[in-house]
Design an enzyme around this catalytic site. Sequence first.
Site, mmCIF file in Angstrom:
data_model
loop_
_atom_site.group_PDB
_atom_site.id
_atom_site.type_symbol
_atom_site.label_atom_id
_atom_site.label_comp_id
_atom_site.label_asym_id
_atom_site.label_seq_id
_atom_site.Cartn_x
_atom_site.Cartn_y
_atom_site.Cartn_z
ATOM 1 N N GLY A 258 76.876 66.355 7.369
ATOM 2 C CA GLY A 258 75.844 67.179 8.021
ATOM 3 C C GLY A 258 74.797 67.575 7.000
ATOM 4 O O GLY A 258 74.313 68.702 6.972
ATOM 5 N N GLY A 259 74.408 66.608 6.168
ATOM 6 C CA GLY A 259 73.538 66.907 5.009
ATOM 7 C C GLY A 259 72.055 66.929 5.318
ATOM 8 O O GLY A 259 71.249 67.062 4.396
ATOM 9 N N ASP A 284 75.077 62.230 8.460
ATOM 10 C CA ASP A 284 74.592 63.133 9.524
ATOM 11 C C ASP A 284 74.527 62.308 10.807
ATOM 12 O O ASP A 284 74.834 61.109 10.795
ATOM 13 C CB ASP A 284 73.209 63.725 9.159
ATOM 14 C CG ASP A 284 72.990 65.111 9.777
ATOM 15 O OD1 ASP A 284 73.022 65.213 11.013
ATOM 16 O OD2 ASP A 284 72.804 66.078 9.023
ATOM 17 N N ARG A 325 77.516 72.058 3.647
ATOM 18 C CA ARG A 325 76.663 73.218 3.366
ATOM 19 C C ARG A 325 76.004 73.686 4.662
ATOM 20 O O ARG A 325 75.343 72.917 5.351
ATOM 21 C CB ARG A 325 75.587 72.853 2.337
ATOM 22 C CG ARG A 325 74.726 74.063 1.973
ATOM 23 C CD ARG A 325 73.713 73.740 0.909
ATOM 24 N NE ARG A 325 72.590 72.999 1.454
ATOM 25 C CZ ARG A 325 71.391 72.939 0.856
ATOM 26 N NH1 ARG A 325 71.198 73.552 -0.282
ATOM 27 N NH2 ARG A 325 70.410 72.244 1.393
ATOM 28 N N ARG A 326 76.185 74.964 4.962
ATOM 29 C CA ARG A 326 75.558 75.618 6.118
ATOM 30 C C ARG A 326 75.857 74.889 7.427
ATOM 31 O O ARG A 326 75.015 74.826 8.314
ATOM 32 C CB ARG A 326 74.027 75.679 5.933
ATOM 33 C CG ARG A 326 73.595 76.431 4.714
ATOM 34 C CD ARG A 326 72.131 76.773 4.763
ATOM 35 N NE ARG A 326 71.265 75.643 4.964
ATOM 36 C CZ ARG A 326 70.259 75.313 4.167
ATOM 37 N NH1 ARG A 326 70.032 76.019 3.091
ATOM 38 N NH2 ARG A 326 69.475 74.300 4.420
ATOM 39 N N HIS A 329 79.321 77.423 9.909
ATOM 40 C CA HIS A 329 78.959 78.660 10.630
ATOM 41 C C HIS A 329 78.282 78.356 11.969
ATOM 42 O O HIS A 329 78.118 79.237 12.789
ATOM 43 C CB HIS A 329 78.117 79.588 9.746
ATOM 44 C CG HIS A 329 76.719 79.118 9.499
ATOM 45 N ND1 HIS A 329 75.724 79.960 9.065
ATOM 46 C CD2 HIS A 329 76.133 77.897 9.615
ATOM 47 C CE1 HIS A 329 74.595 79.274 8.932
ATOM 48 N NE2 HIS A 329 74.825 78.028 9.249
HETATM 49 C C1 LIG Z 1 72.275 73.996 9.504
HETATM 50 S S1 LIG Z 1 72.069 72.292 9.220
HETATM 51 C C2 LIG Z 1 72.495 72.162 7.504
HETATM 52 C C3 LIG Z 1 71.880 70.958 6.866
HETATM 53 C C4 LIG Z 1 72.205 70.785 5.376
HETATM 54 N N1 LIG Z 1 73.631 70.718 5.139
HETATM 55 C C5 LIG Z 1 71.579 71.895 4.574
HETATM 56 O O1 LIG Z 1 72.308 72.754 4.042
HETATM 57 O O2 LIG Z 1 70.342 71.918 4.491
HETATM 58 C C6 LIG Z 1 73.457 71.568 10.051
HETATM 59 C C7 LIG Z 1 73.477 70.058 9.977
HETATM 60 O O3 LIG Z 1 74.622 69.595 10.722
HETATM 61 C C8 LIG Z 1 74.238 68.378 11.335
HETATM 62 N N2 LIG Z 1 75.128 68.055 12.451
HETATM 63 C C9 LIG Z 1 75.189 68.637 13.668
HETATM 64 N N3 LIG Z 1 76.128 68.052 14.420
HETATM 65 C C10 LIG Z 1 76.669 67.070 13.661
HETATM 66 C C11 LIG Z 1 77.686 66.126 13.871
HETATM 67 N N4 LIG Z 1 78.347 66.060 15.037
HETATM 68 N N5 LIG Z 1 78.003 65.276 12.867
HETATM 69 C C12 LIG Z 1 77.334 65.331 11.682
HETATM 70 N N6 LIG Z 1 76.348 66.230 11.433
HETATM 71 C C13 LIG Z 1 76.027 67.079 12.403
HETATM 72 C C14 LIG Z 1 72.832 68.644 11.782
HETATM 73 O O4 LIG Z 1 72.137 67.459 12.101
HETATM 74 C C15 LIG Z 1 72.262 69.387 10.590
HETATM 75 O O5 LIG Z 1 71.679 68.493 9.678
#
Ligand SMILES: C[S@@+](CC[C@H](N)C(=O)[O-])C[C@H]1O[C@@H](n2cnc3c(N)ncnc32)[C@H](O)[C@@H]1O
Length: 420
Positions: A258-259, A284, A325-326, A329
Site C-alpha cells: 500500500g505504498g 499497491d 505505512r499509514r 489505521h
Molecule cells: C493512506 S494511503 C498510504 C500510502 C503510503 N503508504 C504512504 O504512507 O504515503 C493507503 C494506501 O493503501 C492503498 N490500498 C488500499 N487498498 C489496498 C489494497 N487492497 N491493497 C493494496 N493497497 C491498498 C491505497 O491505494 C493507498 O496507497
Amino acid sequence: MSLKSSTPEAIQSLVHRITQAANNLATVNGSLQFESESARRELVAAAEQLLLAVRSPEENIFSIAQQPAQNAALRCAIALGVPDALPANGDSCSLDDLSRTLKAEKTLLSRILRACVATSTLSEPSELCYAHNAVSRTLLSSANRALLTLMYDYNGRAIIALPEFLQARKWQDAGSYRDCSFMLGSHTALPMWEYRDKDERCRETFDLGMESEIVAALSVGKAIGSFPFGRELVPIPSVTDNNKQHGLQEELTIVDLGGGHGQALQDIRADHPELLAARFVLMDVEAVILDAITAGLPAWMETVAGSFFEPLPAPIRGAQVYYLRRCLHNWDDAACGILLRNVAAAMDAVQSRLLITDMVIDNTNAVKEMAWEDLNMMTIGGIERTERHWRCLLGDCGFRIHKIWRQTPTEHATIDARLK
Ligand SMILES: C[S@@+](CC[C@H](N)C(=O)[O-])C[C@H]1O[C@@H](n2cnc3c(N)ncnc32)[C@H](O)[C@@H]1O
C-alpha cells in the site's frame, strides 16, 4: 452573571508559562528555533489554553462551531486559484486585477478573500489589496492544495455526515468499511477505497495529497522518522541454503505494501545510501501503480500490482522487510486481520520483519489531533489504535512486537513486529 469560568491567577500563570518559553527562543537563518520539539509543543499548549481561558465559554463553543465557514473560505481560495494568482515575491495585488485574472465577480471574490484574511490565510496590506503571507505560501505547492482539497471534498463531507450516520445506528457501533459515513456524505454505494479507485479525480487528489509537505511537517510523512533503517537492516542478512529452502529472498528486499506513489521507499533509499544494493518493491492496487508509473518512478523501484487482502504473490514472498505505512489505521480489526495474516504467510519465520508506521495513541488524555484523526478514520471504517490495541491485534494474527520506535514527542511510531 459573568460568563467567564477562568480566574486572573490562572491567566497570569499561563502568561508566565508563555513568557518563560519565549525567553528560550532564538532565530537561526531567519527561522524561529525552539530548544526542542517538546518546548515548542509546550508553548503551543500554553497559548491555546490562554485563548480558552480569556474567551467566554460561549465564544469557545462558537469558535468550534464556525469552523466549517473557515474551511469553506480556504477551499474556495484553492478552487479559484488565488495562491498562484498572487505575486510570489510578496507584492500585493488589487481586487480588480485578481477579479480579472480569476474571472470571478468582484464583490463575491472580496467576501471570500476577506474570510481568508480573517483567518490569516492571506494578507490584506491595504484596502482591497491582497498579498501572500507565510500561511498562504504553503498553498503554492500542488501537493498541499491536493491534501486540503481531499480534506474538504471527501473527508469533510464524511465527517459532516458522521452524527447523522451514527444516530441512525442508535449509537451502537461505528460502522464498517462497507457501511460508513463516507458513503452517506459522498452519496455513494461504494466504500472509500473502491470509490477512490473508480473516481479518477478522487484518486489523483488522494495520491498527490499524500505527497504533501504538510503531512511530512506533521511528522506523519517521513518514512525514516523513527526507525533507523540503515542501522537495523545492514549488514544484509546472509542467505544460507536453509534460508533458500524456506524461500527467503537472496538480496535485502523491502516491500512497501500500500505504498502509494513510492514516496516512503524514495525517502528510505535517499537517506540510507548503505541500502543502495537492496531491492525496493512498491506494492499497491493496480490503478495506483499505473498512476505512479505514469507520474514517473525511478528505475530502481520495482512494482507489484495487487491487493493486500489476497495472498501475496511470489515476487514479494520471503522478503526481509514488509513495510506498512499509514495503511492499517484505514481498516477495522477484521480487515486488518486478513491483511496481516496474508503478510505473515509470506514471511520467513526468522529473517522477515513487519514494520508498521502509524499512530500509537496514548491510553489516556490523547492529544486532540489524534482524537480528530480517529474520527476521520471512523468515517471510512478505520481506527487509530492505542499500544494495547496494537498488541492485541498483532498477537491475534501471529505476530509479537519486537520493539516500538516512537517518534517522541509525537504519537507517530514504527512498530517492528516479528512472527511469534
Ligand atoms: C493512506 S494511503 C498510504 C500510502 C503510503 N503508504 C504512504 O504512507 O504515503 C493507503 C494506501 O493503501 C492503498 N490500498 C488500499 N487498498 C489496498 C489494497 N487492497 N491493497 C493494496 N493497497 C491498498 C491505497 O491505494 C493507498 O496507497
